[in-house]
Design a protein around this motif. Structure first.
Motif, mmCIF file in Angstrom:
data_model
loop_
_atom_site.group_PDB
_atom_site.id
_atom_site.type_symbol
_atom_site.label_atom_id
_atom_site.label_comp_id
_atom_site.label_asym_id
_atom_site.label_seq_id
_atom_site.Cartn_x
_atom_site.Cartn_y
_atom_site.Cartn_z
ATOM 1 N N LYS A 93 0.816 -1.217 0.000
ATOM 2 C CA LYS A 93 0.000 0.000 0.000
ATOM 3 C C LYS A 93 0.850 1.267 0.000
ATOM 4 O O LYS A 93 0.557 2.224 -0.703
ATOM 5 C CB LYS A 93 -0.949 0.007 1.191
ATOM 6 N N GLU A 94 1.932 1.272 0.771
ATOM 7 C CA GLU A 94 2.807 2.444 0.819
ATOM 8 C C GLU A 94 3.418 2.722 -0.551
ATOM 9 O O GLU A 94 3.472 3.868 -1.001
ATOM 10 C CB GLU A 94 3.909 2.250 1.857
ATOM 11 N N ALA A 95 3.850 1.684 -1.236
ATOM 12 C CA ALA A 95 4.423 1.847 -2.575
ATOM 13 C C ALA A 95 3.368 2.367 -3.543
ATOM 14 O O ALA A 95 3.654 3.235 -4.377
ATOM 15 C CB ALA A 95 5.004 0.525 -3.066
ATOM 16 N N MET A 96 2.156 1.858 -3.432
ATOM 17 C CA MET A 96 1.072 2.318 -4.306
ATOM 18 C C MET A 96 0.763 3.794 -4.030
ATOM 19 O O MET A 96 0.553 4.567 -4.965
ATOM 20 C CB MET A 96 -0.182 1.470 -4.084
ATOM 21 N N ASP A 97 0.742 4.194 -2.758
ATOM 22 C CA ASP A 97 0.520 5.598 -2.412
ATOM 23 C C ASP A 97 1.615 6.478 -3.000
ATOM 24 O O ASP A 97 1.347 7.566 -3.523
ATOM 25 C CB ASP A 97 0.486 5.791 -0.893
ATOM 26 N N LEU A 98 2.852 6.004 -2.901
ATOM 27 C CA LEU A 98 3.988 6.761 -3.424
ATOM 28 C C LEU A 98 3.888 6.934 -4.938
ATOM 29 O O LEU A 98 4.066 8.036 -5.460
ATOM 30 C CB LEU A 98 5.300 6.061 -3.054
ATOM 31 N N VAL A 99 3.562 5.875 -5.649
ATOM 32 C CA VAL A 99 3.444 5.943 -7.111
ATOM 33 C C VAL A 99 2.307 6.879 -7.511
ATOM 34 O O VAL A 99 2.461 7.725 -8.399
ATOM 35 C CB VAL A 99 3.235 4.534 -7.717
ATOM 36 N N ARG A 100 1.205 6.763 -6.837
ATOM 37 C CA ARG A 100 0.051 7.627 -7.147
ATOM 38 C C ARG A 100 0.389 9.097 -6.898
ATOM 39 O O ARG A 100 0.090 9.963 -7.714
ATOM 40 C CB ARG A 100 -1.126 7.194 -6.285
ATOM 41 N N SER A 101 1.055 9.376 -5.779
ATOM 42 C CA SER A 101 1.456 10.754 -5.462
ATOM 43 C C SER A 101 2.487 11.264 -6.463
ATOM 44 O O SER A 101 2.430 12.423 -6.888
ATOM 45 C CB SER A 101 2.043 10.825 -4.046
#
Length: 124
Positions: A93-101
């Motif tokens: 989830k953290e990686a997905m948040d980072l990519v989205r941001s």
């Protein structure tokens, strides 16, 4: 029990939908089904037909092959032959948040951030 391919495809649908900032309801509306069916696809509880996967790929603006990227093949003994760390990372989830941001940042600033990250990772 769900087949590993159905689970993998479902995870990839969820990842792409989430990165696109799309709700299950919105994807379901575009594809012409109920959101509960999207939930079942994403968990691997229901198998996605070829034509439905085509529609989902179109709605999420990816090639159908995207949903199979990183799928591990197995040898005759069932041992994994291939492992794609990117797919594992995208499940975080953290990686997905980072990519989205990251993709929400204007392109010229994003390029500078990318170069900074590359320099910092080379130092570490």
């Amino acid at each position: 029990m769900a087949h590993k391919v159905d689970v993998h495809v479902g995870k990839r649908i969820r990842q792409r939908r989430w990165l696109a900032g799309m709700t299950q309801q919105k994807l379901a509306e575009i594809v012409g089904i109920k959101f509960q069916q999207i939930q079942k696809y994403e968990t691997g509880a229901n198998r996605v037909s070829a034509s439905r996967l085509w529609d989902i790929a179109d709605a999420l603006e990816v090639e159908v092959s995207f949903f199979f990227d990183g799928l591990k093949s197995e040898d005759e003994g069932g041992a994994p032959i291939k492992r794609d760390a990117t797919v594992d990372l995208m499940g975080d989830k953290e990686a997905m948040d980072l990519v989205r941001s990251y993709y929400a940042i204007p392109e010229h600033q994003r390029r500078r951030l990318f170069e900074l990250a590359r320099v910092l990772s080379d130092v570490a």
